[in-house]
Write an enzyme that holds these catalytic residues in place. Sequence first.
Site, PDB file in Angstrom:
ATOM      1  N   ALA A 299       6.540  37.444  33.946  1.00 40.48           N
ATOM      2  CA  ALA A 299       6.846  36.532  35.062  1.00 40.48           C
ATOM      3  C   ALA A 299       8.066  35.671  34.711  1.00 40.48           C
ATOM      4  CB  ALA A 299       5.645  35.647  35.373  1.00 40.48           C
ATOM      5  N   TYR A 300       8.115  35.209  33.480  1.00 36.22           N
ATOM      6  CA  TYR A 300       9.264  34.416  33.013  1.00 36.22           C
ATOM      7  C   TYR A 300      10.533  35.265  33.117  1.00 36.22           C
ATOM      8  CZ  TYR A 300      12.499  32.481  29.530  1.00 36.22           C
ATOM      9  OH  TYR A 300      13.628  32.005  28.888  1.00 36.22           O
TER      10      TYR A 300
END
Length: 237
Positions: A148-149
């Site tokens: 997600a990062y």
Amino acid sequence: MSAAPILITGGAQRLGRHCAERLVDDGHPVIVSYRRERPELEALRRRGIVTLRADFATEAGILDFIARLKGETRSLRAIVHNASDWAPDSRDEQAGATFERLFRVHMLAPYLINLHCRELLEACGEPQRDIVHMTDYVAQKGSKKHAAYAATKAGLENLTLSFAAMYAPEIQVNAIAPALIMLGEDDDEAYAEQARAKSAMAMVPGPGVIYQSLRYLLDNRYVTGITLPVDGGRHLR
Ligand SMILES: NC(=O)C1=CN([C@@H]2O[C@H](COP(=O)(O)OP(=O)(O)OC[C@H]3O[C@@H](n4cnc5c(N)ncnc54)[C@H](OP(=O)(O)O)[C@@H]3O)[C@@H](O)[C@H]2O)C=CC1
Ligand SMILES: Nc1nc2c(c(=O)[nH]1)N=C([C@H](O)[C@@H](O)CO)CN2
């Protein structure tokens, strides 16, 4: 007329704080955003750095910060989108909330600040105005533990292209894509050794290499729409 300030989001610690202090050393007025109040902020305030609280985890928080920023200054020389949450992927019911939070911190905040603060940059009386997005080497490679990062940093990297095209020639928009600049407080020597081995330069350089990169972008009138890798040659390993 006093010089227009440079805004660094997430400037209370580590890379953002280092760049804020170096910019003051170089004669720039500086505004930093911070999320958590702490004693270290007093040292920045004593150097004349304006500190504005901000939590970019919600759209309301982003818009509230923008309103307070506009109450603080009528112009900006540059905006450095440095605030970031290096959260690992959640494997439970929090997975969606984590992704949404990282989307807001890494993409929505820079997007809304760039849109709403274009007028502050255009009010700057200096010939050059800059927006700099802090992305990450993993935006191009992905990450098994920080998907997600990495995805939201990739989105920020793409926003660099769109805003560079939208804002030229009045405002230059670029990104810096670091890899392993500083270790975390809890990182042990085993982690450090493993991390150093990931790049050709096999070192943990510290925040000075990021300020050198930011200085290059702030001083170059002909560079826009690029992502400047500062990663020790990770792609060579
Ligand atoms: N350090 C490294 O080796 C690398 C860094 N980068 C990138 O460089 C930049 C600087 O890295 P680094 O100094 O380590 O960053 P940090 O992890 O220290 O984060 C910077 C600041 O972001 C702020 N922040 C986090 N979440 C939020 C939020 N929801 N709203 C507002 N602010 C928030 C924090 O504020 P507070 O502390 O007040 O809560 C923190 O001080 C980041 O964009 C990072 O992704 C990329 C690759 C490597
Ligand atoms: N917001 C942050 N992003 C990142 C950090 C950090 O401390 N805060 N650290 C890294 C690591 O150094 C990573 O590059 C090691 O491979 C990445 N992003």
